[in-house]
Design a protein around this motif. Structure first.
Motif, PDB file in Angstrom:
ATOM      1  N   HIS A 284       0.838  -1.212   0.000  1.00 29.74           N
ATOM      2  CA  HIS A 284       0.000   0.000   0.000  1.00 29.74           C
ATOM      3  C   HIS A 284       0.875   1.265   0.000  1.00 29.74           C
ATOM      4  O   HIS A 284       0.661   2.183  -0.800  1.00 29.74           O
ATOM      5  N   GLU A 285       1.864   1.313   0.901  1.00 30.78           N
ATOM      6  CA  GLU A 285       2.697   2.524   0.992  1.00 30.78           C
ATOM      7  C   GLU A 285       3.551   2.695  -0.265  1.00 30.78           C
ATOM      8  O   GLU A 285       3.790   3.819  -0.711  1.00 30.78           O
ATOM      9  N   HIS A 288       1.500   4.233  -3.029  1.00 30.89           N
ATOM     10  CA  HIS A 288       1.346   5.680  -2.839  1.00 30.89           C
ATOM     11  C   HIS A 288       2.452   6.479  -3.524  1.00 30.89           C
ATOM     12  O   HIS A 288       2.269   7.674  -3.769  1.00 30.89           O
ATOM     13  N   GLU A 307      -5.661   7.404  -1.357  1.00 27.06           N
ATOM     14  CA  GLU A 307      -6.018   6.206  -0.597  1.00 27.06           C
ATOM     15  C   GLU A 307      -6.834   5.192  -1.412  1.00 27.06           C
ATOM     16  O   GLU A 307      -6.622   3.982  -1.302  1.00 27.06           O
ATOM     17  N   TYR A 359     -10.803   5.106   1.375  1.00 24.01           N
ATOM     18  CA  TYR A 359     -10.051   3.915   0.976  1.00 24.01           C
ATOM     19  C   TYR A 359     -10.960   2.968   0.181  1.00 24.01           C
ATOM     20  O   TYR A 359     -10.742   2.687  -0.986  1.00 24.01           O
TER      21      TYR A 359
HETATM   22 ZN   LIG Z   1      -2.600   5.121   2.388  1.00 25.36          ZN
END
Ligand SMILES: [Zn+2]
Length: 431
Positions: A284-285, A288, A307, A359
């Motif tokens: 996830h990071e 980003h 998100e 999200y």
């Molecule tokens: Zn995030």
């Protein structure tokens, strides 16, 4: 979120952070210089900063009068600054960094923190840059950064970007890190601790970009094997994202492992701070870096563009890994969202910016778009998004317009229903 954050009238091009940190007394001595361009004529300039004793302020090398409020510094240069003029603003300050509770509802105090094991680290999501350096603290004003950080031996320092220099002098070592690409202030980070910087040669070869991690010195012996497995997969993850969304946008990537860091992690640019290294969080990071960091949000209200996209990318990865199909993940999330009855994703309450709708329903919006315009137009839209807006920022309206352009269709009602309507639409049958 504080709507008054950030300052009109100038555009920062570069931050130079010259810091000395004493971990015993936990005192930061700093000179931070902003290089900026005026966008209006102003006789005073405001810069965001919370806490510290400000010792002096200079504009273009000349001492300038200044006044403090609780949250910023008002600087009065000797001459009027006029639109188009380039200027430098240097602030010398000292004190102990104080984390504070973000108005955005981030689940823990943000800013410069210290972990239970004594690691000093910065997590500023979403409005906490101003709690450790003077900043135009808004994601729309991105700039490059230089970090020069002096600490006593034997501590190691990491920051965003690339380590360009270490110089040992009396009293400690100065570590210089360069973040050459534009970065929003809240993504700036520093990690100081009994750490090692580990180059991951295998991941670097697979990713085609240097992968280096900032790890506690005893990480290999003491960390959860599951964490080491997800870390070992970062090269594959970067290759996966590159194939779908275009080249990794920065000069290097890696994570800093800070067990217990709040919120699971933060996508601090090129060096995500991770409190846990579960595979979904690591991915996830990383996602980003394309969505949220390279393409920033123009306004905090557009946070689903970070998100929701990172969540959807993680669904694609889970499908790739054979864990679940995107359809199943979407159906599951749809049930969850329905039960939660949260506000629509493109209009989050400022005090609850990171609620699960941005999200989950954000990701479902992308899924609904894909079902409507087809796989080909959908993947071309996401690639064009990164290509067109990377390095800067963009809004929800920009995304809607791009999807309509690429798919040559009117998507008003689709986006209206998924992004703004109180009641979430059903997923199309057999999605
Ligand atoms: Zn995030």
């Amino acid at each position: 979120m504080d709507a008054t954050l950030g300052n009109p009238g100038y555009d920062v091009r570069h931050y130079d952070l010259d810091l000395r940190f004493d971990p015993d007394g936990r005192v930061l001595d700093a000179v931070v210089t902003l290089s900026a361009t005026m966008t209006a004529d102003l006789d005073t300039v405001n810069v965001d900063l919370i806490g510290f004793d400000v010792e002096d302020v200079a504009v273009d090398g000349e001492d300038a009068a200044f006044a403090r409020t609780e949250r910023d510094i008002t600087v009065r240069p000797r001459q009027l600054l006029v639109a188009g003029q380039e200027f430098s603003l240097a602030v010398r300050y000292r004190g102990t960094p104080q984390p504070f509770s973000s108005a955005s509802g981030f689940p823990a105090p943000i800013g410069w923190r210290v972990s239970a094991s004594g690691t000093e680290y910065v997590v500023s999501g979403a409005d906490g840059a101003r709690s450790w350096f003077p900043a135009n603290d808004h994601p729309s004003d991105k700039a490059s950064f230089t970090f020069r950080i002096k600490v006593p031996e034997p501590l190691t320092v990491a920051a965003n970007g690339v380590l360009v220099d270490t110089v040992a002098t009396a009293g400690g070592t100065t570590w210089t890190w360069e973040m050459g690409d534009p970065m929003a202030p809240y993504l700036a980070t520093v990690v100081i601790g009994d750490y090692v910087i580990v180059d991951d040669v295998e991941a670097t070869a697979i990713a085609g970009v240097p992968v280096r991690n900032m790890l506690p010195r005893d990480f290999e012996e003491t960390s959860d094997p599951v964490w080491r497995e997800s870390l070992a997969r970062q090269g594959e993850m970067i290759a996966f994202l590159t194939e779908r969304f275009g080249p990794y946008p920065f000069d290097a990537y890696g994570i800093a492992a800070v067990p217990g860091a709040p919120g699971g992690g933060l996508e601090t640019q090129t060096l995500s701070i991770l409190g846990t290294l579960l595979e979904g969080v690591v991915f996830h990071e990383l996602a980003h870096q394309w969505f949220g960091n390279h393409v920033s949000v123009a306004r905090w209200q557009d946070i689903w563009l970070g998100e929701g996209f990172a969540t959807y990318a993680t669904w694609l990865w889970q499908e790739h890994r054979g864990e679940a199909t995107v359809s199943d993940l979407a159906a599951f999330e749809h049930d969850q969202q329905r039960a939660l009855k949260l506000p629509p994703p493109a209009d989050p309450p400022p005090s609850h910016l990171f609620n699960r709708s941005v999200y989950g329903r954000g990701a479902l919006t992308l899924h609904a778009l894909r079902l409507q315009i087809g796989d080909d137009a959908f993947s071309r839209t996401l690639r064009a998004w990164v290509d067109r807006y990377g390095g800067g920022g963009a809004s929800t309206q920009d995304f809607v317009a791009l999807a309509e352009e690429i798919s040559a269709s009117d998507l008003t009602s689709l986006f209206e229903a998924w992004l703004y309507a109180d009641t979430m639409p059903d997923l199309p049958a057999g999605n």
